[in-house]
Design a protein around this motif. Sequence first.
Motif, PDB file in Angstrom:
ATOM      1  N   LEU A   1      96.318 -41.080-110.703  1.00 17.78           N
ATOM      2  CA  LEU A   1      96.102 -42.495-110.421  1.00 17.78           C
ATOM      3  C   LEU A   1      95.084 -42.666-109.298  1.00 17.78           C
ATOM      4  CD1 LEU A   1      96.836 -45.417-111.028  1.00 17.78           C
ATOM      5  CD2 LEU A   1      98.723 -45.221-109.401  1.00 17.78           C
ATOM      6  N   ALA A   2      95.182 -41.838-108.262  1.00 14.46           N
ATOM      7  CA  ALA A   2      94.229 -41.905-107.159  1.00 14.46           C
ATOM      8  C   ALA A   2      92.805 -41.654-107.652  1.00 14.46           C
ATOM      9  CB  ALA A   2      94.606 -40.885-106.083  1.00 14.46           C
ATOM     10  N   ASP A   3      92.640 -40.659-108.514  1.00 18.61           N
ATOM     11  CA  ASP A   3      91.317 -40.333-109.044  1.00 18.61           C
ATOM     12  C   ASP A   3      90.773 -41.469-109.907  1.00 18.61           C
ATOM     13  OD1 ASP A   3      91.539 -37.937-107.753  1.00 18.61           O
ATOM     14  OD2 ASP A   3      91.770 -36.711-109.562  1.00 18.61           O
ATOM     15  N   SER A   4      91.660 -42.121-110.649  1.00 19.18           N
ATOM     16  CA  SER A   4      91.203 -43.219-111.512  1.00 19.18           C
ATOM     17  C   SER A   4      90.691 -44.393-110.689  1.00 19.18           C
ATOM     18  CB  SER A   4      92.339 -43.681-112.433  1.00 19.18           C
ATOM     19  OG  SER A   4      93.293 -44.477-111.747  1.00 19.18           O
ATOM     20  N   ILE A   5      91.340 -44.662-109.559  1.00 15.54           N
ATOM     21  CA  ILE A   5      90.877 -45.739-108.676  1.00 15.54           C
ATOM     22  C   ILE A   5      89.531 -45.361-108.081  1.00 15.54           C
ATOM     23  CG2 ILE A   5      91.371 -46.993-106.543  1.00 15.54           C
ATOM     24  CD1 ILE A   5      94.370 -46.685-107.211  1.00 15.54           C
ATOM     25  N   ALA A   6      89.401 -44.101-107.668  1.00  9.90           N
ATOM     26  CA  ALA A   6      88.156 -43.647-107.050  1.00  9.90           C
ATOM     27  C   ALA A   6      86.984 -43.707-108.026  1.00  9.90           C
ATOM     28  CB  ALA A   6      88.327 -42.218-106.517  1.00  9.90           C
ATOM     29  N   ILE A   7      87.182 -43.238-109.263  1.00  7.49           N
ATOM     30  CA  ILE A   7      86.068 -43.215-110.221  1.00  7.49           C
ATOM     31  C   ILE A   7      85.589 -44.618-110.540  1.00  7.49           C
ATOM     32  CG2 ILE A   7      87.549 -43.162-112.281  1.00  7.49           C
ATOM     33  CD1 ILE A   7      84.214 -41.309-111.925  1.00  7.49           C
ATOM     34  N   SER A   8      86.495 -45.573-110.543  1.00  7.56           N
ATOM     35  CA  SER A   8      86.117 -46.940-110.874  1.00  7.56           C
ATOM     36  C   SER A   8      85.436 -47.634-109.697  1.00  7.56           C
ATOM     37  CB  SER A   8      87.349 -47.741-111.312  1.00  7.56           C
ATOM     38  OG  SER A   8      86.978 -48.976-111.845  1.00  7.56           O
ATOM     39  N   VAL A   9      86.038 -47.546-108.506  1.00  6.04           N
ATOM     40  CA  VAL A   9      85.519 -48.299-107.372  1.00  6.04           C
ATOM     41  C   VAL A   9      84.267 -47.668-106.773  1.00  6.04           C
ATOM     42  CG1 VAL A   9      86.796 -47.206-105.446  1.00  6.04           C
ATOM     43  CG2 VAL A   9      86.325 -49.675-105.414  1.00  6.04           C
ATOM     44  N   TYR A  10      84.051 -46.361-106.979  1.00  5.52           N
ATOM     45  CA  TYR A  10      82.874 -45.696-106.415  1.00  5.52           C
ATOM     46  C   TYR A  10      81.760 -45.454-107.428  1.00  5.52           C
ATOM     47  CZ  TYR A  10      85.874 -44.827-102.352  1.00  5.52           C
ATOM     48  OH  TYR A  10      86.705 -44.969-101.256  1.00  5.52           O
TER      49      TYR A  10
ATOM     50  N   GLY B   1      78.661 -40.247-103.998  1.00  3.27           N
ATOM     51  CA  GLY B   1      78.499 -38.799-103.960  1.00  3.27           C
ATOM     52  C   GLY B   1      79.628 -38.127-103.191  1.00  3.27           C
ATOM     53  N   GLY B   2      79.797 -38.545-101.944  1.00  6.19           N
ATOM     54  CA  GLY B   2      80.750 -37.890-101.069  1.00  6.19           C
ATOM     55  C   GLY B   2      82.190 -37.986-101.534  1.00  6.19           C
ATOM     56  N   LYS B   3      82.584 -39.112-102.086  1.00 10.06           N
ATOM     57  CA  LYS B   3      83.982 -39.308-102.507  1.00 10.06           C
ATOM     58  C   LYS B   3      84.232 -38.799-103.927  1.00 10.06           C
ATOM     59  CE  LYS B   3      85.033 -41.833 -98.797  1.00 10.06           C
ATOM     60  NZ  LYS B   3      86.044 -41.441 -97.786  1.00 10.06           N
ATOM     61  N   LEU B   4      83.232 -38.941-104.807  1.00 11.30           N
ATOM     62  CA  LEU B   4      83.471 -38.625-106.215  1.00 11.30           C
ATOM     63  C   LEU B   4      83.211 -37.173-106.591  1.00 11.30           C
ATOM     64  CD1 LEU B   4      82.263 -41.604-108.454  1.00 11.30           C
ATOM     65  CD2 LEU B   4      84.581 -40.902-107.841  1.00 11.30           C
ATOM     66  N   ILE B   5      82.219 -36.564-105.983  1.00 12.11           N
ATOM     67  CA  ILE B   5      81.854 -35.206-106.397  1.00 12.11           C
ATOM     68  C   ILE B   5      83.029 -34.230-106.332  1.00 12.11           C
ATOM     69  CG2 ILE B   5      80.513 -33.178-105.682  1.00 12.11           C
ATOM     70  CD1 ILE B   5      78.087 -34.958-105.387  1.00 12.11           C
ATOM     71  N   PRO B   6      83.834 -34.208-105.255  1.00 11.99           N
ATOM     72  CA  PRO B   6      84.983 -33.277-105.243  1.00 11.99           C
ATOM     73  C   PRO B   6      85.965 -33.539-106.387  1.00 11.99           C
ATOM     74  CG  PRO B   6      84.552 -34.124-103.041  1.00 11.99           C
ATOM     75  CD  PRO B   6      83.714 -34.935-103.979  1.00 11.99           C
ATOM     76  N   ILE B   7      86.200 -34.817-106.714  1.00 14.58           N
ATOM     77  CA  ILE B   7      87.106 -35.170-107.808  1.00 14.58           C
ATOM     78  C   ILE B   7      86.538 -34.706-109.146  1.00 14.58           C
ATOM     79  CG2 ILE B   7      88.102 -37.120-109.088  1.00 14.58           C
ATOM     80  CD1 ILE B   7      88.232 -38.617-106.395  1.00 14.58           C
ATOM     81  N   LEU B   8      85.268 -35.009-109.378  1.00 20.63           N
ATOM     82  CA  LEU B   8      84.638 -34.666-110.647  1.00 20.63           C
ATOM     83  C   LEU B   8      84.466 -33.155-110.809  1.00 20.63           C
ATOM     84  CD1 LEU B   8      81.955 -37.503-110.831  1.00 20.63           C
ATOM     85  CD2 LEU B   8      83.941 -37.236-112.316  1.00 20.63           C
ATOM     86  N   LYS B   9      84.147 -32.463-109.711  1.00 21.07           N
ATOM     87  CA  LYS B   9      83.965 -31.013-109.766  1.00 21.07           C
ATOM     88  C   LYS B   9      85.213 -30.319-110.292  1.00 21.07           C
ATOM     89  CE  LYS B   9      80.033 -29.060-108.189  1.00 21.07           C
ATOM     90  NZ  LYS B   9      79.345 -27.966-108.907  1.00 21.07           N
ATOM     91  N   LYS B  10      86.351 -30.708-109.731  1.00 23.60           N
ATOM     92  CA  LYS B  10      87.603 -30.064-110.124  1.00 23.60           C
ATOM     93  C   LYS B  10      87.922 -30.336-111.590  1.00 23.60           C
ATOM     94  CE  LYS B  10      92.476 -29.629-108.826  1.00 23.60           C
ATOM     95  NZ  LYS B  10      92.922 -29.640-110.234  1.00 23.60           N
ATOM     96  N   ARG B  11      87.788 -31.585-111.992  1.00 24.98           N
ATOM     97  CA  ARG B  11      88.096 -31.927-113.383  1.00 24.98           C
ATOM     98  C   ARG B  11      87.068 -31.317-114.338  1.00 24.98           C
ATOM     99  NH1 ARG B  11      91.755 -36.393-114.494  1.00 24.98           N
ATOM    100  NH2 ARG B  11      92.891 -36.883-112.576  1.00 24.98           N
ATOM    101  N   TRP B  12      85.823 -31.263-113.916  1.00 21.84           N
ATOM    102  CA  TRP B  12      84.760 -30.671-114.735  1.00 21.84           C
ATOM    103  C   TRP B  12      85.023 -29.184-114.955  1.00 21.84           C
ATOM    104  CZ3 TRP B  12      81.040 -26.924-113.484  1.00 21.84           C
ATOM    105  CH2 TRP B  12      79.984 -26.791-114.403  1.00 21.84           C
ATOM    106  N   GLU B  13      85.420 -28.484-113.899  1.00 21.84           N
ATOM    107  CA  GLU B  13      85.709 -27.051-114.013  1.00 21.84           C
ATOM    108  C   GLU B  13      86.871 -26.791-114.963  1.00 21.84           C
ATOM    109  OE1 GLU B  13      86.341 -25.986-109.980  1.00 21.84           O
ATOM    110  OE2 GLU B  13      84.184 -25.885-109.483  1.00 21.84           O
ATOM    111  N   ASP B  14      87.892 -27.665-114.921  1.00 21.26           N
ATOM    112  CA  ASP B  14      89.057 -27.495-115.793  1.00 21.26           C
ATOM    113  C   ASP B  14      88.730 -27.787-117.258  1.00 21.26           C
ATOM    114  OD1 ASP B  14      90.561 -26.847-113.601  1.00 21.26           O
ATOM    115  OD2 ASP B  14      91.434 -28.852-113.342  1.00 21.26           O
ATOM    116  N   ALA B  15      87.768 -28.695-117.502  1.00 21.56           N
ATOM    117  CA  ALA B  15      87.497 -29.133-118.876  1.00 21.56           C
ATOM    118  C   ALA B  15      86.201 -28.568-119.446  1.00 21.56           C
ATOM    119  CB  ALA B  15      87.452 -30.659-118.930  1.00 21.56           C
ATOM    120  N   GLN B  16      85.459 -27.784-118.673  1.00 23.47           N
ATOM    121  CA  GLN B  16      84.162 -27.292-119.113  1.00 23.47           C
ATOM    122  C   GLN B  16      84.272 -26.531-120.433  1.00 23.47           C
ATOM    123  OE1 GLN B  16      82.267 -24.708-116.292  1.00 23.47           O
ATOM    124  NE2 GLN B  16      80.222 -24.951-117.185  1.00 23.47           N
TER     125      GLN B  16
END
Length: 310
Positions: free
Chosen positions: A148-157, A208-223
């Motif tokens: 849920l936290a990640d979903s708020i971040a991806i939308s607002v940032y 960049g600063g808030k989203l990249i760590p979130i996206l990196k982790k999910r990207w690595e898991d789903a690559q």
Amino acid sequence: MTSSVSTNFRTIEQAFKFSFSNKHTWKNNYHTRKSMKSCSQHVLRHLGPKFEIRKTDQGAMDYLYDLMVEHDASNALFNRCKTSLQTALNFGVSRKKIFTDLREPHINAQGMYHFESKPENRIPQPVIKKHEAEQMIKVAREHFGGNLADSIAISVYSGMGYDEWTQLQACDIHWEDVPFIWVGNRPDFTVKRNTRKRKIPLVGELTGGKLIPILKKRWEDAQGTNIPLFGDDWNNADQHRREFNKVKTWCRINPKVTPYCLRHSFCTWLIQADVALPKVQKLMGHAQITTTMNYIHVADNDLADAIGRL
């Protein structure tokens, strides 16, 4: 939830079909049919054809309004869609296909449905402040889970809406010199219009600063897979909205704030940062710059800042 009961059908799709087959001015060869057909399609697309008549109350209309606003619909269009559904339901009542309960607040003294209209001079959606966004993400992560936290971040940032970020896959994230999210680039990535196909650069303190760590982790898991980065976390937008509301209540955020307001706030922040409107329009995927201009909120301190630059 209402106690209205249908004897012959139970869904709003059935109510519309009955009206189009039997209502005099909704039949073929009448000029009102085309307009009502278009409005009914909006309602069915957002609420779903199987939405039950017994659940069709003012709360359902408020939910429909939020969904339509999220897709840039005007208050005037919502009012037409609301009227079309109200008319279809009342036609069913008049033909004794739907029975209503006079104790329900959305049923008038004649036993007919009556839903509130929205003012057609569109009221600006609430804007949350950056520190409120950070608070919501923190509370969501600590008390309601990282998804849920990640979903708020991806939308607002990023300014992406629910229909967009739930489709994201690893292949939509590009880690180049200037990393970016490519919205709508895949053939199976559905966007409501071509202008919504856009690149969102992952730069700056927030995006960049808030989203990249979130996206990196999910990207690595789903690559290397077609697994959605976020889309498997909720069954639908309504379920996500209910979870979002828990965080909003916990943080004592304006009760009128909806998940759509996160996208709205991102756009407003860009404008308040003096980003040129055509650039904001492109980043948001607005078809018309007049839509972007609806996000302009001029406060007294903004005016003071403007004078201070002279």
